[in-house]
Write an enzyme that holds these catalytic residues in place. Structure first.
Site, short mmCIF file in Angstrom:
data_model
loop_
_atom_site.label_atom_id
_atom_site.label_comp_id
_atom_site.label_asym_id
_atom_site.label_seq_id
_atom_site.Cartn_x
_atom_site.Cartn_y
_atom_site.Cartn_z
CB CYS A 50 -0.90 -0.01 1.23
SG CYS A 50 -1.75 1.55 1.51
CB CYS B 94 1.05 1.23 4.80
SG CYS B 94 -0.53 0.38 4.98
CG HIS C 181 -4.06 -1.27 4.58
ND1 HIS C 181 -3.78 -0.40 3.54
CD2 HIS C 181 -4.65 -2.35 3.99
CE1 HIS C 181 -4.17 -0.93 2.38
NE2 HIS C 181 -4.70 -2.11 2.64
CG HIS D 64 -7.00 7.81 0.68
ND1 HIS D 64 -7.45 6.54 0.43
CD2 HIS D 64 -7.02 8.45 -0.52
CE1 HIS D 64 -7.71 6.39 -0.87
NE2 HIS D 64 -7.47 7.54 -1.47
CD GLN E 4 -8.12 12.30 -4.25
OE1 GLN E 4 -7.55 13.08 -5.01
NE2 GLN E 4 -8.77 11.23 -4.66
O1 LIG Z 1 -7.60 10.35 -7.35
P1 LIG Z 1 -8.07 8.94 -7.39
O2 LIG Z 1 -8.56 8.42 -6.05
O3 LIG Z 1 -7.11 8.00 -8.05
O4 LIG Z 1 -9.34 8.96 -8.39
C1 LIG Z 1 -10.68 9.08 -8.01
O5 LIG Z 1 -11.01 10.39 -7.53
C2 LIG Z 1 -10.86 11.46 -8.48
C3 LIG Z 1 -11.38 12.73 -7.84
O6 LIG Z 1 -12.75 12.64 -7.48
C4 LIG Z 1 -11.59 11.17 -9.80
O7 LIG Z 1 -11.23 12.14 -10.75
C5 LIG Z 1 -11.26 9.77 -10.35
O8 LIG Z 1 -12.09 9.50 -11.47
C6 LIG Z 1 -11.51 8.74 -9.24
O9 LIG Z 1 -11.21 7.43 -9.70
#
Ligand SMILES: O=P(O)(O)O[C@H]1O[C@H](CO)[C@@H](O)[C@H](O)[C@H]1O
Ligand SMILES: O=P(O)(O)O[C@H]1O[C@H](CO)[C@@H](O)[C@H](O)[C@H]1O
Lengths: 348, 348
Positions: free
Chosen positions: A50, A53, A113, A166, A168
């Site tokens: 991973c 991790c 994890h 996780h 973003q």
């Molecule tokens: O960034 P990751 O987790 O690889 O990708 C995921 O989230 C993104 C943001 O929502 C999207 O654009 C991708 O299609 C999705 O698979």
């Protein structure tokens, strides 16, 4: 009188100004379509393969630190880049494009994890909230950044490519489409009523008690009147704050508690790790007066009838408008009935 | 100068007024996420369990006729109902709802359970186009109907619950959200230029030849400059007509040919039955002057990298705006390179 549980009707999403079609009579139609694979694997607490991790090597060769709470880094496959030159393109107003600068980050919620938000303890979730606040504050110091999108895709069915817990953060130089819609609606309401749209909305929902799931000192979690996804919910702060930087220590603890309780209730509906995309909407930054904005967080979960049968937002939904079968009131009621003890713990 | 194949940028969808984020540099990121099941079954020409096959019994007990071309009936699980009373609900402008009347129909494209549009011959597709035109004409005779949405969900991955080739028509008393957006943009352009937005756009694309896939006497199929889905396309009539009722016999034959060629090219990309949601956008009915409208048909296919790896429109896309990795120009080029002979026929 419009009968919400019998008559097909549309409801207005006051945050976007757009409608959703509700077909309450249709919730009993049989399902013969695609069924998702049920992922029941028991994951190890540490997975050597991973990239999230602690101590593991990532795609670009970096070694993750031995972190103990949460951990943030720039996405190795960022959709937005910081060094994009500022360019515009316009041919006859028909082909219009503009470069977009940005920074994409990944936040590991835990070194473990095998956990997910609903399985983490409140203190650990508080550390995530702290990191969100810190990141937002730091990213906003770049004066070219206008919007900071904090979100989480949970579950393979929601395009999440790694089960390690996780989220973003994508920060960018322009305000994106959905945020612009909510900006216009909130600005308009605030100008008219000198009160935030969501303060007024939450007050009304607290009176009605038909769609409220959680109501604690500082936050409310509810199924919005205009929810499009079967079990869509929204967390709203009781205090009118424009963004996450304004939350006090007490409020952050309460937000962690709310997140924990809401996601436990989700997992308990179908005794499964409930997939969703969740994300905060809040004021844009370095962008003038934002006092009309009211911080909130959306949860868009796709499951409809079981751990494997989801709602498809396809043909009619893509061409015309979102459509749902079960009513928001039914969904709120089911969420309210769930235990606040995670089903995995109960089985132990 | 903005470099479309290197710099992250946004493009404007001139039909909706909304942006899409393009991250061309990102197309090489590895995929570790969910992979769809590949459905390779060979279906029988007739399935006794299928509610769309000729002579079979449907959910409500009706027996399908022994049809030889296409066949239409009211959906046994309609999302919209004709006898919905006209009611409104408004609490403080915060909770707003309105009843919605409508008619939902299903169109079987062929008596053959084992075919799909790209595998049907042109005459058989012409019969489908004829039926679409006839249904539109008949539904529009109800003066309470304002919009008629013709669409198809193809493939289990697009929420299609029965592989028998079929589409749907939802006709309703109000104009839905996506259509309202396109209405505003087209009205605005037409008022300024006395020319339809899509006439001007198609003229420019025909000059550029960068995104055109099919160009015949009466139709153009192209990847829109602002395409959000990896292989999204649009069919536009060369003649400015507001809806399908205006198409002549020659134009209908040409539309059938265009549909056949485009869907064959789709299937040939990954040698698979290419899933998509497709739908026409056209003028609303019983709704005053619509001369700004220009008939067109969208194809939104989810596949990205193979027959089993799709694009997820999730977290960032739901909270902020649609995002794509491969450029529209790359997609157009790949579609242009495909054979117009279906891969299954070639293998025989
Ligand atoms: O960034 P990751 O987790 O690889 O990708 C995921 O989230 C993104 C943001 O929502 C999207 O654009 C991708 O299609 C999705 O698979
Ligand atoms: O009507 P069907 O084929 O059963 O259902 C499919 O198409 C509908 C219209 O796009 C969607 O609302 C459903 O979510 C989808 O599964």
């Amino acid at each position: 009188m419009l009968n919400f549980s019998d008559h097909p009707h549309t409801r207005l999403n006051i945050l976007t100004g757009e409608k959703v079609l509700v077909s309450p009579h249709r919730s009993k139609r049989p399902w013969q379509g695609q069924v998702e694979d049920l992922v029941l694997e028991q994951r190890p607490a540490y997975d050597p393969e991973c990239y999230l991790c602690p101590g593991n090597k990532r795609a670009d060769g970096t070694i993750n630190p031995d972190y103990t709470d949460s951990f943030v880094f720039v996405n190795d496959f960022s959709a937005l880049l910081q060094d994009t030159p500022n360019e515009q393109y316009n041919d006859s107003d028909l082909l219009q494009a503009e470069s977009e600068r940005g920074i994409c980050k990944v936040i590991a919620f835990s070194p473990r994890h095998d956990l997910t938000l609903p399985e983490m303890d409140q203190k650990a979730i508080e550390a995530v909230v702290d990191l969100w606040q810190q990141e937002f504050t730091d990213l906003a110091k770049n004066d070219w950044i206008k919007y900071i999108q904090i979100f989480e895709n949970k579950g393979a069915i929601m395009g999440c490519s790694n089960p390690h817990p996780h989220g973003q953060i994508w920060a960018q130089g322009n305000v994106p489409v959905e945020v612009e819609k909510e900006d216009a609606q909130q600005k308009n309401y605030f100008a008219k009523h000198s009160k935030s749209l969501l303060s007024a909305y939450v007050d009304l929902e607290l009176q009605k008690q038909e769609r409220i799931i959680i109501d604690n000192a500082h936050f409310v979690a509810l199924v919005p009147f205009w929810a499009a996804w079967p079990y869509e919910t929204m967390i709203v702060s009781k205090r009118h704050v424009i963004d996450i930087t304004e939350f006090t220590t007490v409020e952050k603890a309460d937000l962690a508690k709310t997140l924990q309780e809401l996601t436990i209730r989700y997992d308990n509906i179908f005794n499964t790790s409930f997939p969703y995309s969740a994300g905060m909407h809040q004021a844009s930054v370095n962008n003038g007066d934002q006092s009309h904005w009211h911080w909130h967080m959306h949860f868009y979960p796709p499951l409809l009838r079981s751990a494997t049968v989801k709602k498809f937002m396809v043909g009619y939904e893509m061409m015309a408008n979102p459509q749902r079968d079960i009513t928001p009131e039914f969904a709120a009621d089911l969420l309210k009935k769930q235990s606040t003890i995670h089903y995995k713990t109960r089985q132990d």
